[in-house]
Design a protein around this motif. Structure first.
Motif, PDB file in Angstrom:
ATOM      1  N   UNK A 186      38.314  53.487  35.307  1.00 30.21           N
ATOM      2  CA  UNK A 186      37.018  52.856  35.607  1.00 30.21           C
ATOM      3  C   UNK A 186      37.010  51.387  35.171  1.00 30.21           C
ATOM      4  N   UNK A 187      37.607  51.103  34.018  1.00 32.87           N
ATOM      5  CA  UNK A 187      37.671  49.721  33.531  1.00 32.87           C
ATOM      6  C   UNK A 187      38.514  48.874  34.479  1.00 32.87           C
ATOM      7  N   UNK A 188      39.659  49.402  34.914  1.00 32.84           N
ATOM      8  CA  UNK A 188      40.548  48.646  35.804  1.00 32.84           C
ATOM      9  C   UNK A 188      39.849  48.302  37.109  1.00 32.84           C
ATOM     10  N   UNK A 189      39.134  49.237  37.673  1.00 32.62           N
ATOM     11  CA  UNK A 189      38.463  48.984  38.955  1.00 32.62           C
ATOM     12  C   UNK A 189      37.298  48.014  38.785  1.00 32.62           C
ATOM     13  N   UNK A 190      36.643  48.034  37.652  1.00 36.29           N
ATOM     14  CA  UNK A 190      35.601  47.037  37.396  1.00 36.29           C
ATOM     15  C   UNK A 190      36.207  45.638  37.274  1.00 36.29           C
ATOM     16  N   UNK A 245      34.971  38.013  39.034  1.00 33.80           N
ATOM     17  CA  UNK A 245      35.404  36.671  39.433  1.00 33.80           C
ATOM     18  C   UNK A 245      36.281  35.983  38.385  1.00 33.80           C
ATOM     19  N   UNK A 246      36.187  36.411  37.128  1.00 34.06           N
ATOM     20  CA  UNK A 246      36.959  35.767  36.072  1.00 34.06           C
ATOM     21  C   UNK A 246      38.350  36.337  35.868  1.00 34.06           C
ATOM     22  N   UNK A 247      38.682  37.401  36.597  1.00 36.42           N
ATOM     23  CA  UNK A 247      39.966  38.085  36.404  1.00 36.42           C
ATOM     24  C   UNK A 247      40.921  37.720  37.527  1.00 36.42           C
ATOM     25  N   UNK A 248      42.084  37.204  37.147  1.00 36.73           N
ATOM     26  CA  UNK A 248      43.088  36.812  38.146  1.00 36.73           C
ATOM     27  C   UNK A 248      43.839  38.009  38.688  1.00 36.73           C
ATOM     28  N   UNK A 249      44.265  38.928  37.826  1.00 27.52           N
ATOM     29  CA  UNK A 249      44.928  40.146  38.288  1.00 27.52           C
ATOM     30  C   UNK A 249      44.799  41.227  37.231  1.00 27.52           C
ATOM     31  N   UNK A 250      44.799  42.478  37.705  1.00 30.71           N
ATOM     32  CA  UNK A 250      44.708  43.637  36.814  1.00 30.71           C
ATOM     33  C   UNK A 250      46.031  44.376  36.859  1.00 30.71           C
ATOM     34  N   UNK A 251      46.549  44.722  35.689  1.00 32.54           N
ATOM     35  CA  UNK A 251      47.819  45.428  35.576  1.00 32.54           C
ATOM     36  C   UNK A 251      47.528  46.874  35.177  1.00 32.54           C
ATOM     37  N   UNK A 252      47.388  47.739  36.184  1.00 32.61           N
ATOM     38  CA  UNK A 252      47.139  49.162  35.914  1.00 32.61           C
ATOM     39  C   UNK A 252      47.790  49.960  37.037  1.00 32.61           C
ATOM     40  N   UNK A 253      48.688  50.900  36.716  1.00 30.45           N
ATOM     41  CA  UNK A 253      49.514  51.557  37.746  1.00 30.45           C
ATOM     42  C   UNK A 253      48.729  52.349  38.786  1.00 30.45           C
ATOM     43  N   UNK A 254      47.502  52.719  38.513  1.00 32.17           N
ATOM     44  CA  UNK A 254      46.725  53.481  39.497  1.00 32.17           C
ATOM     45  C   UNK A 254      46.342  52.626  40.698  1.00 32.17           C
ATOM     46  N   UNK A 255      46.226  51.318  40.501  1.00 32.54           N
ATOM     47  CA  UNK A 255      45.831  50.435  41.585  1.00 32.54           C
ATOM     48  C   UNK A 255      46.952  50.345  42.616  1.00 32.54           C
ATOM     49  N   UNK A 256      46.624  50.482  43.892  1.00 35.20           N
ATOM     50  CA  UNK A 256      47.638  50.524  44.942  1.00 35.20           C
ATOM     51  C   UNK A 256      48.459  49.251  45.021  1.00 35.20           C
ATOM     52  N   UNK A 257      47.871  48.122  44.616  1.00 36.43           N
ATOM     53  CA  UNK A 257      48.607  46.862  44.667  1.00 36.43           C
ATOM     54  C   UNK A 257      49.596  46.696  43.509  1.00 36.43           C
ATOM     55  N   UNK A 258      49.551  47.591  42.534  1.00 33.44           N
ATOM     56  CA  UNK A 258      50.492  47.527  41.419  1.00 33.44           C
ATOM     57  C   UNK A 258      51.901  47.817  41.945  1.00 33.44           C
ATOM     58  N   UNK A 259      52.899  46.980  41.591  1.00 32.53           N
ATOM     59  CA  UNK A 259      54.259  47.175  42.123  1.00 32.53           C
ATOM     60  C   UNK A 259      54.863  48.541  41.814  1.00 32.53           C
ATOM     61  N   UNK A 260      54.433  49.162  40.736  1.00 27.29           N
ATOM     62  CA  UNK A 260      54.991  50.457  40.354  1.00 27.29           C
ATOM     63  C   UNK A 260      54.120  51.638  40.715  1.00 27.29           C
ATOM     64  N   UNK A 315      45.843  46.254  31.171  1.00 27.57           N
ATOM     65  CA  UNK A 315      46.097  44.850  30.861  1.00 27.57           C
ATOM     66  C   UNK A 315      45.639  44.002  32.039  1.00 27.57           C
ATOM     67  N   UNK A 316      45.248  42.766  31.761  1.00 27.48           N
ATOM     68  CA  UNK A 316      44.781  41.895  32.847  1.00 27.48           C
ATOM     69  C   UNK A 316      44.956  40.439  32.457  1.00 27.48           C
ATOM     70  N   UNK A 317      45.078  39.592  33.478  1.00 28.54           N
ATOM     71  CA  UNK A 317      45.213  38.144  33.303  1.00 28.54           C
ATOM     72  C   UNK A 317      43.880  37.494  33.654  1.00 28.54           C
ATOM     73  N   UNK A 318      43.396  36.664  32.748  1.00 26.28           N
ATOM     74  CA  UNK A 318      42.158  35.944  32.997  1.00 26.28           C
ATOM     75  C   UNK A 318      42.439  34.620  33.701  1.00 26.28           C
ATOM     76  N   UNK A 319      41.494  34.152  34.480  1.00 24.29           N
ATOM     77  CA  UNK A 319      41.619  32.843  35.112  1.00 24.29           C
ATOM     78  C   UNK A 319      41.410  31.750  34.064  1.00 24.29           C
ATOM     79  N   UNK A 320      42.038  30.600  34.310  1.00 23.56           N
ATOM     80  CA  UNK A 320      41.906  29.503  33.371  1.00 23.56           C
ATOM     81  C   UNK A 320      43.096  29.420  32.445  1.00 23.56           C
ATOM     82  N   UNK A 321      42.848  29.012  31.207  1.00 23.47           N
ATOM     83  CA  UNK A 321      43.941  28.879  30.251  1.00 23.47           C
ATOM     84  C   UNK A 321      43.785  29.896  29.122  1.00 23.47           C
ATOM     85  N   UNK A 322      44.633  29.766  28.114  1.00 21.77           N
ATOM     86  CA  UNK A 322      44.664  30.725  27.004  1.00 21.77           C
ATOM     87  C   UNK A 322      43.320  30.819  26.277  1.00 21.77           C
TER      88      UNK A 322
END
Length: 406
Positions: free
Chosen positions: A282-286, A291-306, A322-329
């Motif tokens: 549920x967290x991954x799909x949210x 708009x602030x999330x660049x990509x979500x790293x969760x294997x259930x998502x179909x776009x995940x390489x694995x 795990x997820x990458x936020x837009x912007x910098x550190x």
């Protein structure tokens, strides 16, 4: 996806499912008929006479002597966890890193080579990259999701292929069966850290791995009150060598009280993992739609390489997102600062949801200027989904993201 309650043999004449085994496997009969196994909080065990001692030390009689070499409570934990993983026996350690370092040392010597995945727990990376080199064992870190790259990177003196799957923190998925076939054709051992998946979701020994490791501090305990590790294998002779030549001699023994807590934790492992996985999904799909999330790293998502591989070798997608936020550190720093329910902390697998920024915390051993080579960045955030109500967790995450990206 397979069902979590797959049948696993306990005794030759009977079969039980996972949730039953997590409560009953390797049960020991207690003279007082206690429902819960007692804690044998003793450092040493006595003999009636010297003849009994002689029979024990000459291996004519099986008995406990000293808790560093064996204890009824610790042995019950080792055998139950091994049953869940499909191993013949296990070795409990005082921490996950004690298990990892002992296993790697037991399979290598000076002049040998270890091939490891690029994405590992920070202390594992530090041990392989820094400490092990002092003893003449070299390690190369590669992307093991590419089997061709693995084959090209194996050297004549390679002794171990070492991996986690899903990986920490980028949740990359590695083909355990494919890696194992490649390794065994060359006489190389495969060691898999199964901490993220647990035997509820994945059993690497059944896919060809030689040794499976856990930081049992995490999901096996589930309550954030134990530090421990375990290794298991289908090779009984190897397990005995690991226990008596490495665990005993290096001294990384588990406390009987910790073993008892872990036995208690395993009883609810299957139930807890269902909730961890559900909340993480549920967290991954949210996050995917914010708009602030660049990509979500969760294997259930179909776009995940694995994604497809995870569906084949796992029975669920795990409790980590795990997820990458837009912007910098600084965006990652601001995000964790604005959370109120989810706690900023290392570790994972607890009832409480936890968040961390790996590059600033658990993975500081990775060179910051080369993080992209290892599959994550300074903007990577890792959430361990706990057992709270999912709507409360999503509200906390959403409010924090909105504060950062308003």
């Amino acid at each position: 996806m397979g069902k979590i309650s797959e049948v696993i043999p306990l005794h030759e004449e009977r079969k039980y499912r996972f949730d039953t085994l997590s409560i009953h496997a390797a049960e020991q009969e207690d003279q007082n008929q206690a429902l819960n196994s007692p804690i044998y909080m003793t450092s040493t065990f006595t003999f009636r006479d010297l003849q009994q001692a002689e029979d024990t030390f000459s291996f004519k009689r099986r008995a406990y002597v000293y808790t560093r070499g064996g204890n009824p409570t610790v042995n019950l934990f080792e055998q139950r966890l091994s049953t869940l993983e499909g191993g013949v026996d296990g070795v409990a350690f005082s921490s996950g890193m004690a298990a990892i370092s002992s296993v790697v040392m037991s399979l290598t010597k000076s002049g040998d080579h270890v091939l490891a995945h690029r994405n590992l727990y920070g202390s594992t990376f530090g041990f392989l990259n820094n400490l092990l080199e002092n003893y003449g064992v070299r390690t190369d870190f590669i992307d093991m999701t590419d089997l061709n790259r693995v084959e090209e990177s194996i050297l004549p003196d390679t002794r171990i292929l070492y991996l986690e799957t899903p990986t920490n923190p980028s949740l990359e998925i590695i083909d355990i069966a494919g890696i194992s076939r490649m390794a065994h054709e060359r006489g190389i051992k495969v060691v898999v850290d199964n901490t993220f998946a647990t035997p509820v979701l994945q059993r690497p020994l059944e896919l060809g791995a030689d040794v499976v490791l856990h930081s049992v501090t995490k999901y096996i305990s589930g309550h954030g009150d134990v530090v421990g590790g375990v290794a298991t294998s289908r090779d009984f002779d190897y397990v005995q060598r690991l226990k008596f030549s490495y665990m005993c001699e290096l001294g990384g023994v588990m406390s009987p009280f910790n073993a008892w807590l872990l036995i208690r934790g395993m009883k609810t492992l299957g139930l807890r993992m269902e909730r961890h996985c559900s909340n993480a999904s549920k967290i991954a799909r949210f996050l995917k739609n914010h708009r602030g999330v660049e990509k979500v790293l969760y294997p259930e998502l179909e776009e995940h390489p694995g994604h497809e591989l995870a569906k084949q070798q796992m029975k669920g997608f795990g409790g980590i997102v795990s997820f990458e936020l837009k912007g910098d550190r600084s965006m990652a720093e601001e995000f964790v600062k604005h959370l109120s329910l989810i706690k900023l902390a290392v570790s994972l697998g607890d009832a409480e949801s936890l968040v961390e920024v790996p590059a600033m915390m658990t993975h500081r051993d990775y060179p910051e200027e080369k993080l992209h080579r290892f599959g994550f960045s300074g903007r990577t955030v890792r959430i361990s989904a706990g057992l709270e109500h999912p709507e409360d967790l999503i509200q906390d995450i959403g409010e924090s993201l909105d504060s950062v990206y308003e």
